[in-house]
Design an enzyme around this catalytic site. Sequence first.
Site, short mmCIF file in Angstrom:
data_model
loop_
_atom_site.label_atom_id
_atom_site.label_comp_id
_atom_site.label_asym_id
_atom_site.label_seq_id
_atom_site.Cartn_x
_atom_site.Cartn_y
_atom_site.Cartn_z
N ALA A 1 0.14 -3.71 13.48
CA ALA A 1 0.41 -2.32 13.13
C ALA A 1 1.28 -1.64 14.19
O ALA A 1 1.14 -1.90 15.39
CB ALA A 1 -0.91 -1.56 12.98
N LYS B 1 7.24 -8.66 19.45
CA LYS B 1 7.40 -9.97 20.07
C LYS B 1 6.29 -10.89 19.61
O LYS B 1 5.18 -10.43 19.31
CB LYS B 1 7.38 -9.85 21.59
N HIS C 1 24.22 2.45 11.43
CA HIS C 1 25.38 3.32 11.57
C HIS C 1 26.18 2.95 12.82
O HIS C 1 25.60 2.48 13.81
CB HIS C 1 24.94 4.79 11.66
N ARG D 1 1.43 -15.08 19.95
CA ARG D 1 0.99 -16.48 19.93
C ARG D 1 1.21 -17.06 18.55
O ARG D 1 1.50 -16.34 17.59
CB ARG D 1 -0.48 -16.60 20.33
N ASN E 1 0.84 -1.19 0.00
CA ASN E 1 0.00 0.00 0.00
C ASN E 1 0.88 1.25 0.00
O ASN E 1 2.10 1.16 -0.09
CB ASN E 1 -0.95 -0.03 1.20
#
Length: 203
Positions: A159, A179, A114, A182, A84
């Site tokens: 998101a 993380k 960096h 499940r 998108n």
Amino acid sequence: MTEKEKMLRGKLYDANYNQELLVDRLKAKDLCFKYNTTLPSDEESLRKIIGELKIKTKENFFLTPPFYCDYGYNISVGENFYANHNLIILDGNRVSFGDNVFIAPSCTFSTAGHPLDKERRNKGLEYAHPITVGDDVWFGANVTVLPGVKIGSNVVIGAGSLVNKDIPDGSLAFGNPCKVVRKITEKDIENLWEYKENHDLEE
């Protein structure tokens, strides 16, 4: 070893002042500008520009403008790839996507990093580590994937996530840092079939 070779091997390289890389990046920026100012309905011209960027594609793909990258030639996308608006790929090293990858608006995939010490950083040195994404992956809006990350297949990234570590196959993951919450289970598939039946949807 050239600066481009160092870049592709994940070593510190001169990103700011090397003439070969400056020329390559400027060419990519010009092509991205051309892509982003082409009519979205002119799919033939859009596909041609992707070819000029030397992005490796399969038959079915679409990157919704605006789209930005550093080089283009380090990017490969699989079949049924969709991105998108406002996808950013900093492809100092290879960024590869498998089949059936869907990317929501305003996501960033950055292979670039960096040095922590100011002396080398101020000399324009940086590094680039590859990013790999498997098949059947969905990224929610405003996801950022950092250098060196590998994301498996059958994965959903929620998101707003900052992905700084590898994500294994079959995972629902989100957060900052991202993380695994499940595993994606057979029950999720059963719920999909139940939804289809209740809403008279075809397979």
